[in-house]
Design an enzyme around this catalytic site. Sequence first.
Site, PDB file in Angstrom:
ATOM      1  N   GLU A 100     105.145  11.530  74.816  1.00  0.00           N
ATOM      2  CA  GLU A 100     104.111  10.779  74.112  1.00  0.00           C
ATOM      3  C   GLU A 100     102.761  10.812  74.833  1.00  0.00           C
ATOM      4  O   GLU A 100     102.479   9.972  75.688  1.00  0.00           O
ATOM      5  CB  GLU A 100     104.538   9.311  73.918  1.00  0.00           C
ATOM      6  CG  GLU A 100     103.490   8.506  73.152  1.00  0.00           C
ATOM      7  CD  GLU A 100     103.853   7.032  72.943  1.00  0.00           C
ATOM      8  OE1 GLU A 100     104.901   6.592  73.422  1.00  0.00           O
ATOM      9  OE2 GLU A 100     103.061   6.336  72.295  1.00  0.00           O
ATOM     10  N   LYS A 140     105.576  12.843  70.349  1.00  0.00           N
ATOM     11  CA  LYS A 140     105.074  11.610  69.719  1.00  0.00           C
ATOM     12  C   LYS A 140     103.582  11.497  70.012  1.00  0.00           C
ATOM     13  O   LYS A 140     103.178  10.902  71.005  1.00  0.00           O
ATOM     14  CB  LYS A 140     105.831  10.394  70.262  1.00  0.00           C
ATOM     15  CG  LYS A 140     105.247   9.061  69.788  1.00  0.00           C
ATOM     16  CD  LYS A 140     106.183   7.897  70.076  1.00  0.00           C
ATOM     17  CE  LYS A 140     105.495   6.582  69.740  1.00  0.00           C
ATOM     18  NZ  LYS A 140     106.421   5.457  69.631  1.00  0.00           N
TER      19      LYS A 140
HETATM   20  P1  13P Z   1     102.350   1.833  68.048  1.00  0.00           P
HETATM   21  O1  13P Z   1     102.894   2.512  66.815  1.00  0.00           O
HETATM   22  O2  13P Z   1     102.128   0.363  67.870  1.00  0.00           O
HETATM   23  O3  13P Z   1     101.195   2.570  68.634  1.00  0.00           O
HETATM   24  O4  13P Z   1     103.499   1.881  69.134  1.00  0.00           O
HETATM   25  C1  13P Z   1     104.178   3.044  69.330  1.00  0.00           C
HETATM   26  C2  13P Z   1     104.535   3.177  70.749  1.00  0.00           C
HETATM   27  O5  13P Z   1     105.682   3.364  71.078  1.00  0.00           O
HETATM   28  C3  13P Z   1     103.469   3.129  71.749  1.00  0.00           C
HETATM   29  O6  13P Z   1     103.951   3.583  72.971  1.00  0.00           O
END
Ligand code: 13P
Length: 340
Positions: free
Chosen positions: A177, A219
Amino acid sequence: MNTTELEATVRAMIARGKGLLAADESSGTIKKRFDSIGLESTEANRRDYRQMLFTTEGLEQAISGVILYDETIRQRTDDGRTLVSILQAKGIVPGIKVDKGTVPMAPGSAEKVTEGLDGLAKRYEEYYQLGARFAKWRAVYSITDQLPSWRNIRLNAQGLARYAAITQQSGLVPIVEPEVLMDGAHTIERCFEVTEAVQHAVFDALVAEGVVLELMVLKPNMVISGKDCPVQASAQQVAEATVRCFRRTVPAAVPGIMFLSGGQGDVQATENLNAINAMGVQHPWVFSFSYGRALQAPALKAWGGKKENVAAGQRALLKRARLNSAACRGEYRPEMEQAA
Ligand code: 13P
């Protein structure tokens, strides 16, 4: 590496019309969310809230996996079942956030690097026993005219890659991510430029570290206007820029791109995902969601911390989950907001 098991986990995560529920808020973040409904962040309240979310009937029709926090993966319902077993009984894959948050890259630096590599393989032994089959590590990048710096992009990419390699070696699927933040007045073009540079660096590092691209999930943020930008790009523009950016940077071997919501409104996050999937173009990846706030915000509000509102909270969660499921197929329509 147990390739067969990792492969099965990835397939389950990216199952058609399904996405992930990010419920891995750290204690600090969940306190902020609870503050918004005037609820104290105690261990019991956090448990009640997550129990409310996870016991939602029919959740598994739209949600393939849930990302948990260290506290949550150990918690039990009021009748003694583990929260993990509630998910497993629905065929939802439990996952675990393993990064330990961010620290300034250097004293006084506005840029952040993510911590949590020390002892990671050891921590996975326990998480695997507790039922986790995938993991998440988040790096964050702020946009200004000068930032992010190359040094920051490189350091965060190295962290993500090392994490992803250890995760696969430990028998879990890594969610990688890299989040380019929406905060600021930058344009969508500037977000494109930064996201492109970040993704190039991330995949360069993943390949150098020997990460098996088929056995991971990306992600990312969508390519989108900064929150305070006076000109806000439409869903169509977000979709086109996002797809163009990932076609340039993400190898076709990666099976799934599951977006974070990152502060987009709940309806906006659904509309943008839908526009991406409704482009009528064949992509090598599944485009889906891994939303935190965009799935939870209406449920949190409807629940309000009250036992008598559990059913209302669950209805709100199921509604957003189903509409995002429709968006995964490019079949979401605004009228569905009322119908649902
Ligand atoms: P959000 O969709 O609220 O951005 O959260 C996703 C997430 O896992 C952030 O690390």
